[in-house]
Design a protein around this motif. Structure first.
Motif, PDB file in Angstrom:
ATOM      1  N   ASN A  76       0.835  -1.211   0.000  1.00 53.02           N
ATOM      2  CA  ASN A  76       0.000   0.000   0.000  1.00 53.02           C
ATOM      3  C   ASN A  76       0.868   1.260   0.000  1.00 53.02           C
ATOM      4  OD1 ASN A  76      -1.478  -2.280   1.456  1.00 53.02           O
ATOM      5  ND2 ASN A  76      -3.147  -0.880   1.024  1.00 53.02           N
ATOM      6  N   GLN A  77       1.942   1.223   0.791  1.00 54.84           N
ATOM      7  CA  GLN A  77       2.835   2.376   0.851  1.00 54.84           C
ATOM      8  C   GLN A  77       3.488   2.623  -0.506  1.00 54.84           C
ATOM      9  OE1 GLN A  77       2.867   4.089   3.602  1.00 54.84           O
ATOM     10  NE2 GLN A  77       4.424   5.637   3.126  1.00 54.84           N
ATOM     11  N   LEU A  78       3.861   1.550  -1.185  1.00 56.10           N
ATOM     12  CA  LEU A  78       4.429   1.685  -2.528  1.00 56.10           C
ATOM     13  C   LEU A  78       3.439   2.384  -3.462  1.00 56.10           C
ATOM     14  CD1 LEU A  78       6.499   1.007  -4.790  1.00 56.10           C
ATOM     15  CD2 LEU A  78       5.338  -1.213  -5.009  1.00 56.10           C
ATOM     16  N   GLU A  79       2.171   1.976  -3.405  1.00 51.59           N
ATOM     17  CA  GLU A  79       1.154   2.583  -4.267  1.00 51.59           C
ATOM     18  C   GLU A  79       0.944   4.061  -3.934  1.00 51.59           C
ATOM     19  OE1 GLU A  79      -2.104   0.028  -3.479  1.00 51.59           O
ATOM     20  OE2 GLU A  79      -1.425  -1.567  -4.837  1.00 51.59           O
ATOM     21  N   LEU A  80       0.979   4.378  -2.635  1.00 48.51           N
ATOM     22  CA  LEU A  80       0.816   5.774  -2.223  1.00 48.51           C
ATOM     23  C   LEU A  80       1.956   6.647  -2.756  1.00 48.51           C
ATOM     24  CD1 LEU A  80      -0.278   5.278   1.492  1.00 48.51           C
ATOM     25  CD2 LEU A  80      -1.702   6.144  -0.361  1.00 48.51           C
ATOM     26  N   VAL A  81       3.174   6.130  -2.667  1.00 52.01           N
ATOM     27  CA  VAL A  81       4.317   6.902  -3.153  1.00 52.01           C
ATOM     28  C   VAL A  81       4.248   7.044  -4.672  1.00 52.01           C
ATOM     29  CG1 VAL A  81       6.834   7.053  -3.242  1.00 52.01           C
ATOM     30  CG2 VAL A  81       5.727   6.153  -1.203  1.00 52.01           C
ATOM     31  N   GLU A  82       3.835   5.977  -5.362  1.00 54.92           N
ATOM     32  CA  GLU A  82       3.684   6.054  -6.821  1.00 54.92           C
ATOM     33  C   GLU A  82       2.683   7.141  -7.203  1.00 54.92           C
ATOM     34  OE1 GLU A  82       4.564   1.623  -8.648  1.00 54.92           O
ATOM     35  OE2 GLU A  82       2.651   1.983  -7.681  1.00 54.92           O
ATOM     36  N   GLU A  83       1.565   7.182  -6.505  1.00 54.29           N
ATOM     37  CA  GLU A  83       0.545   8.191  -6.805  1.00 54.29           C
ATOM     38  C   GLU A  83       1.069   9.602  -6.534  1.00 54.29           C
ATOM     39  OE1 GLU A  83      -3.105   7.324  -4.872  1.00 54.29           O
ATOM     40  OE2 GLU A  83      -3.288   5.341  -5.730  1.00 54.29           O
ATOM     41  N   THR A  84       1.825   9.728  -5.452  1.00 52.89           N
ATOM     42  CA  THR A  84       2.400  11.037  -5.146  1.00 52.89           C
ATOM     43  C   THR A  84       3.383  11.473  -6.228  1.00 52.89           C
ATOM     44  OG1 THR A  84       2.193  10.572  -2.777  1.00 52.89           O
ATOM     45  CG2 THR A  84       3.669  12.359  -3.405  1.00 52.89           C
ATOM     46  N   LYS A 138      12.267  26.277  -5.379  1.00 56.08           N
ATOM     47  CA  LYS A 138      12.595  24.907  -4.999  1.00 56.08           C
ATOM     48  C   LYS A 138      11.484  23.955  -5.416  1.00 56.08           C
ATOM     49  CE  LYS A 138      15.700  25.835  -1.128  1.00 56.08           C
ATOM     50  NZ  LYS A 138      15.971  25.608   0.301  1.00 56.08           N
ATOM     51  N   LEU A 139      11.911  22.711  -5.745  1.00 60.27           N
ATOM     52  CA  LEU A 139      10.949  21.704  -6.177  1.00 60.27           C
ATOM     53  C   LEU A 139      10.097  21.249  -5.002  1.00 60.27           C
ATOM     54  CD1 LEU A 139      13.268  19.503  -8.427  1.00 60.27           C
ATOM     55  CD2 LEU A 139      11.636  21.247  -9.160  1.00 60.27           C
ATOM     56  N   LEU A 140       8.852  20.904  -5.312  1.00 60.26           N
ATOM     57  CA  LEU A 140       7.941  20.368  -4.297  1.00 60.26           C
ATOM     58  C   LEU A 140       8.393  18.967  -3.909  1.00 60.26           C
ATOM     59  CD1 LEU A 140       5.222  20.498  -2.730  1.00 60.26           C
ATOM     60  CD2 LEU A 140       4.137  19.543  -4.787  1.00 60.26           C
ATOM     61  N   THR A 141       8.597  18.713  -2.609  1.00 67.14           N
ATOM     62  CA  THR A 141       8.975  17.385  -2.115  1.00 67.14           C
ATOM     63  C   THR A 141       8.059  17.008  -0.960  1.00 67.14           C
ATOM     64  OG1 THR A 141      11.286  17.843  -2.684  1.00 67.14           O
ATOM     65  CG2 THR A 141      10.862  15.951  -1.264  1.00 67.14           C
ATOM     66  N   PRO A 142       6.973  16.275  -1.237  1.00 62.57           N
ATOM     67  CA  PRO A 142       6.082  15.846  -0.152  1.00 62.57           C
ATOM     68  C   PRO A 142       6.844  14.992   0.858  1.00 62.57           C
ATOM     69  CG  PRO A 142       5.071  15.482  -2.310  1.00 62.57           C
ATOM     70  CD  PRO A 142       6.490  15.850  -2.556  1.00 62.57           C
ATOM     71  N   PRO A 143       6.566  15.143   2.145  1.00 60.35           N
ATOM     72  CA  PRO A 143       7.295  14.369   3.163  1.00 60.35           C
ATOM     73  C   PRO A 143       7.230  12.864   2.971  1.00 60.35           C
ATOM     74  CG  PRO A 143       6.091  16.164   4.190  1.00 60.35           C
ATOM     75  CD  PRO A 143       5.692  16.171   2.746  1.00 60.35           C
ATOM     76  N   ILE A 144       6.150  12.350   2.354  1.00 56.30           N
ATOM     77  CA  ILE A 144       6.051  10.903   2.155  1.00 56.30           C
ATOM     78  C   ILE A 144       7.187  10.388   1.280  1.00 56.30           C
ATOM     79  CG2 ILE A 144       4.535  11.055   0.128  1.00 56.30           C
ATOM     80  CD1 ILE A 144       3.088   8.576   1.142  1.00 56.30           C
ATOM     81  N   ILE A 145       7.724  11.221   0.409  1.00 57.28           N
ATOM     82  CA  ILE A 145       8.844  10.834  -0.444  1.00 57.28           C
ATOM     83  C   ILE A 145      10.060  10.480   0.417  1.00 57.28           C
ATOM     84  CG2 ILE A 145      10.438  11.637  -2.244  1.00 57.28           C
ATOM     85  CD1 ILE A 145       7.626  11.169  -3.264  1.00 57.28           C
ATOM     86  N   ILE A 146      10.268  11.249   1.477  1.00 54.73           N
ATOM     87  CA  ILE A 146      11.422  11.035   2.355  1.00 54.73           C
ATOM     88  C   ILE A 146      11.167   9.895   3.333  1.00 54.73           C
ATOM     89  CG2 ILE A 146      12.951  12.122   4.033  1.00 54.73           C
ATOM     90  CD1 ILE A 146      12.084  14.825   2.797  1.00 54.73           C
ATOM     91  N   SER A 147      10.017   9.946   3.993  1.00 52.87           N
ATOM     92  CA  SER A 147       9.753   8.989   5.071  1.00 52.87           C
ATOM     93  C   SER A 147       9.545   7.574   4.578  1.00 52.87           C
ATOM     94  CB  SER A 147       8.521   9.440   5.865  1.00 52.87           C
ATOM     95  OG  SER A 147       7.371   9.457   5.033  1.00 52.87           O
ATOM     96  N   SER A 148       9.263   7.389   3.289  1.00 53.39           N
ATOM     97  CA  SER A 148       8.975   6.048   2.765  1.00 53.39           C
ATOM     98  C   SER A 148      10.223   5.277   2.370  1.00 53.39           C
ATOM     99  CB  SER A 148       8.036   6.141   1.552  1.00 53.39           C
ATOM    100  OG  SER A 148       6.783   6.651   1.914  1.00 53.39           O
ATOM    101  N   ILE A 149      11.377   5.921   2.324  1.00 50.85           N
ATOM    102  CA  ILE A 149      12.577   5.234   1.838  1.00 50.85           C
ATOM    103  C   ILE A 149      12.894   3.977   2.653  1.00 50.85           C
ATOM    104  CG2 ILE A 149      15.089   5.460   1.590  1.00 50.85           C
ATOM    105  CD1 ILE A 149      14.625   8.307   0.595  1.00 50.85           C
ATOM    106  N   PRO A 150      12.934   4.020   4.006  1.00 47.34           N
ATOM    107  CA  PRO A 150      13.216   2.784   4.750  1.00 47.34           C
ATOM    108  C   PRO A 150      12.168   1.692   4.500  1.00 47.34           C
ATOM    109  CG  PRO A 150      13.481   4.693   6.168  1.00 47.34           C
ATOM    110  CD  PRO A 150      12.827   5.177   4.916  1.00 47.34           C
ATOM    111  N   MET A 151      10.892   2.086   4.348  1.00 52.60           N
ATOM    112  CA  MET A 151       9.842   1.100   4.096  1.00 52.60           C
ATOM    113  C   MET A 151       9.998   0.457   2.727  1.00 52.60           C
ATOM    114  SD  MET A 151       6.503   2.915   5.822  1.00 52.60           S
ATOM    115  CE  MET A 151       6.988   4.610   5.635  1.00 52.60           C
TER     116      MET A 151
END
Length: 821
Positions: free
Chosen positions: A666-674, A690-703
């Motif tokens: 599910n997290q993978l799908e959320l990041v893909e949509e973002t 500066k480019l838009l960087t939603p926090p989910i882009i950063i916080s999802s890396i370990p997952m």
């Protein structure tokens, strides 16, 4: 699916709040931006709180604990003087009575059938015998003490080596246990049946004749010729070995990493090895997670060492030529057994071993008794490697294009990346062990490519092996690392291997196409530099680079499954698999110049499997304990537990069911949509808004890293238990999607400062390019411009706003059987 389900990980955070949090947090370690700050009191360390923790409330602040710095001197890297035989003899006499009367020894002896009263009588007699054999000889020389110990079954050389490796007590206890059991069968205290039982236990744990066992019969039936290609990093040793392989009718390359096996596979098929001159030869690929058959009748194979077919080509005929890379890995406590098994049991006429000088003496000791011929070829480094005259002096503005900064944790890597980008204004690629190999290769390509976005590489010690990198200067952020328990100095071998990556030859694999027949292999590059971030570390590094590497004293040996199975039948039926491994390690008698590989890393997996022992065979338990699972990753452990439960209770493992509780897919799908809502990266970074960087882009890396590892686990098992793991294709598809998303997340990490006109970093033409790109691709709110969407732009919560990028193909130039043309 609505992105609102992403929860708090994408909640916008006020910049003022972030600043307040960073001020409250105690600055345990800070990076200087000028060389004027002194290091006389404490070494400056990366940020105490990782940058991801500031943007992701799901990471507890208590887990963001900085490592405690070491104040090092050259003496911290000195080898400890080995103990003398007389010292070993004295310690033996002290320790033996303590151990044999200890509860742990009595417990093991009872498992073998010795009752406590019998053990007490035997131990008293045995202790007297040992003391009589070894004591009362205070005037002995070291040579005499060594001879006395060997005569009575105590290998003083192994004991001295184990003391240097912090395994002394374990080795004493293992030798004591075997010596005691050997003595017990010579007395009249045991019944004939018990003597026979103990003799059987001693026999199945005696590996001294392993090289002459039936498993290695084909290797003993021929006289093999070994070519040792010995030299430092970037000396051309592997290149020369591969030239011999490229001319052979049948043969194999065996490397330590899937990346290396994949690279050799590509180069063989493309003809960019040796004298092939662009005329490719059909070569198949075999790794733990991948099978690629270019031609079923091809005699060439590229594989990882663990997958090397020891019996030779189909039909049992010997290979003509086999290349085994990074032979010094036989000293690795966890994986070294695969290298040792290969050199002892490989059925090949000609075997090329590539590695450094630490293995030469050991290889002679292992191979000469087998009657094999050994030819040593020594190489010097092809390009000069020099220690820079000065360090960076903590000044991050001194970072230059082509630099690689080495640091030793994911938290530090991202902190350094952020500092370099915000201070020096240079985009950084990152490479570390937890990243998938494919993502590491993608980051390396971006760094190597002259037109790539990344000018600097920030890496862990994973940079030391498996990647071709155009590094001009290697910078050590520190000469110590955290080993899981405490901060320790780096090993000399590690320092030299990492430093040697600077100034490497450029290979044709840096490009996906062949430019011309002349550019089919290695082309010279300029020499490399190595330096340190901190001024105090530079003289230490300069001294260490002059030192010779210490020889590897022992080769690691895996526990043969047949012997392990035989021992299990001699022990009580309720013996757990972890206990079985411990018993074998305690009793094993290994061949000369070898030591049993570590088994402790398997115990956490064995504990997870133990509740299902009655539903699994010993072979299945052994397979699962050998599976690639990161035991420090709680998400991966949870998925592994679900996998074992389904396999034991249902007989098959459904991919979606074992991943469902973790919600990683599910997290993978959320990041893909973002990512779909975000515009493509500009042609030049660091200009304009500066480019838009939603926090989910950063916080999802370990997952995403956990997801990738778990998918690799499923694929790995599907090649060994195909019926029980039917969803391999789905796992491969998810794995490729995860790699693509990870690449995008790493590319979009924030931190790059604005380029400045005053420093000549930008001009009117560059500004115009970026302005045109923004007008064409970006909405006012920073999201992707899509036809039919109002001018104010998209929000993260919308879905399916643009087609996802085509999934990349890792290799397009070779047609693989079973794939579409």
């Amino acid at each position: 699916m609505s992105l609102s389900r992403a929860g708090p990980s994408i909640r916008p955070i006020c910049r003022r709040c972030l600043l307040r949090q960073s001020l409250i947090a105690s600055p345990i370690r800070q990076f200087a931006t000028t060389p004027s700050i002194s290091r006389s009191t404490t070494r400056q360390q990366p940020f105490g709180i990782p940058s991801t923790a500031l943007l992701n409330p799901t990471i507890p602040r208590s887990e963001a604990i900085p490592r405690i710095p070491l104040q090092l001197s050259v003496n911290d890297f000195d080898e400890k003087a080995p103990a003398r035989p007389k010292q070993i003899l004295r310690i033996l006499l002290q320790r033996i009575p303590e151990y044999i009367n200890s509860p742990r020894a009595r417990g093991k002896l009872q498992v073998y059938g010795l009752q406590p009263d019998v053990t007490s009588r035997l131990s008293r007699e045995w202790i007297l015998k040992v003391e009589d054999d070894l004591s009362g000889k205070e005037s002995m020389t070291d040579e005499e003490a060594s001879k006395v110990m060997k005569m009575n079954g105590w290998n003083d050389e192994d004991l001295i080596i184990s003391m240097g490796q912090s395994k002394f007590i374990t080795t004493i206890e293992s030798m004591s246990l075997r010596n005691f059991l050997t003595y017990s069968v010579t007395t009249g205290h045991l019944s004939n049946s018990l003597k026979s039982h103990i003799q059987s236990i001693l026999s199945v744990t005696d590996l001294t004749r392993l090289a002459h066992s039936t498993e290695f019969l084909s290797a003993r039936s021929i006289k093999r010729k070994f070519h040792l290609h010995i030299g430092p990093t970037n000396s051309g040793k592997t290149y020369n070995a591969l030239k011999a392989l490229s001319k052979a009718k049948s043969g194999a390359y065996a490397g330590p990493l899937r990346l290396l096996a994949h690279e050799v596979w590509e180069r063989m098929n493309l003809g960019t090895v040796g004298d092939l001159n662009g005329q490719g030869r059909a070569c198949n690929l075999l790794t733990g997670e991948e099978r690629r058959v270019v031609d079923p009748d091809s005699g060439l194979l590229s594989c990882t060492v663990e997958m090397l077919p020891l019996n030779g080509v189909t039909g049992g005929q010997p290979f003509d030529v086999v290349v085994i890379d990074e032979i010094q890995m036989l000293g690795d406590q966890q994986r070294g057994g695969s290298w040792t098994k290969s050199i002892l049991g490989l059925n090949a006429k000609e075997i090329h071993l590539c590695g450094d000088e630490t293995t030469v003496k050991l290889l002679h000791n292992l191979l000469e008794p087998l009657g094999d011929e050994i030819i040593v070829n020594k190489y010097n480094r092809l390009t000069p490697l020099e220690v820079a005259p000065e360090s960076l002096g903590n000044d991050w503005e001194k970072i230059q294009p082509g630099d690689c900064i080495v640091t030793f944790s994911r938290t530090n890597i991202f902190a350094v990346k952020k500092l370099v980008e915000s201070t020096a204004g240079k985009k950084c690629a990152v490479v570390y062990g937890a990243l998938p190999p494919e993502t590491r290769a993608e980051q390396a390509r971006d760094f190597n490519d002259e037109n790539g976005l990344s000018e600097v590489l920030v890496a862990s010690d994973a940079v030391g092996m498996g990647l071709n990198l155009k590094i001009k200067r290697m910078i050590f952020e520190s000469l110590s690392k955290f080993n899981g328990k405490t901060e320790v100095p780096l090993a000399l071998t590690q320092i030299k291997q990492i430093a040697g990556r600077a100034g490497r030859y450029k290979t044709s694999s840096d490009s996906t196409t062949i430019a011309s027949p002349i550019d089919t292999d290695e082309a010279p590059a300029t020499g490399g530099l190595v330096t340190t971030l901190h001024k105090a570390d530079l003289p230490i590094l300069r001294e260490l680079m002059k030192r010779d590497l210490p020889s590897i004293p022992r080769a690691n040996l895996e526990v043969p499954y047949g012997n392990l199975s035989d021992l299990s039948e001699l022990l009580p039926a309720n013996t757990s698999f972890g206990s079985l491994l411990e018993h074998f390690a305690s009793l094993a008698k290994t061949p000369s110049y070898t030591v049993l590989s570590a088994y402790e890393h398997k115990l956490p997996l064995a504990d997870l499997i133990e509740p299902y022992r009655d539903s699994l065979s010993l072979h299945e338990i052994d397979l699962f304990c050998f599976a690639p699972v990161n035991i420090r990753d709680e998400r991966a452990k949870s998925i592994f537990s679900n996998l074992i439960d389904d396999f034991a209770n249902k007989g098959f493992v459904n991919l979606e069911e074992i991943f469902k509780p973790s919600r990683l897919i599910n997290q993978l799908e959320l990041v893909e949509e973002t990512l779909r809502t975000l515009p493509p990266l500009p042609p030049i970074l660091g200009i304009g808004r500066k480019l838009l960087t939603p926090p989910i882009i950063i916080s999802s890396i370990p997952m995403l890293e956990s997801l990738h590892k778990s998918l690799v686990l499923y694929i790995w098992l599907s090649f060994r238990l195909e019926v029980s793991f039917p969803d391999r294709n789905q796992a491969v598809s998810l794995k490729e999607r995860t790699e693509l998303v990870l690449d995008s997340c790493l590319e979009r990490l924030p931190g790059l400062r604005q380029r400045k006109h005053a420093k000549g970093e930008r001009g009117k033409e560059v500004d115009r390019l970026v302005r045109d790109w923004r007008r064409e691709n970006v909405m006012p709110n920073g999201t992707r411009k899509v036809e039919g969407v109002p001018r104010k732009g998209l929000t993260w919560l919308e879905k399916d706003v643009a087609r996802r990028a085509k999934e990349r193909k890792t290799f397009k130039n070779v047609r693989v059987i079973g794939e579409d043309s």
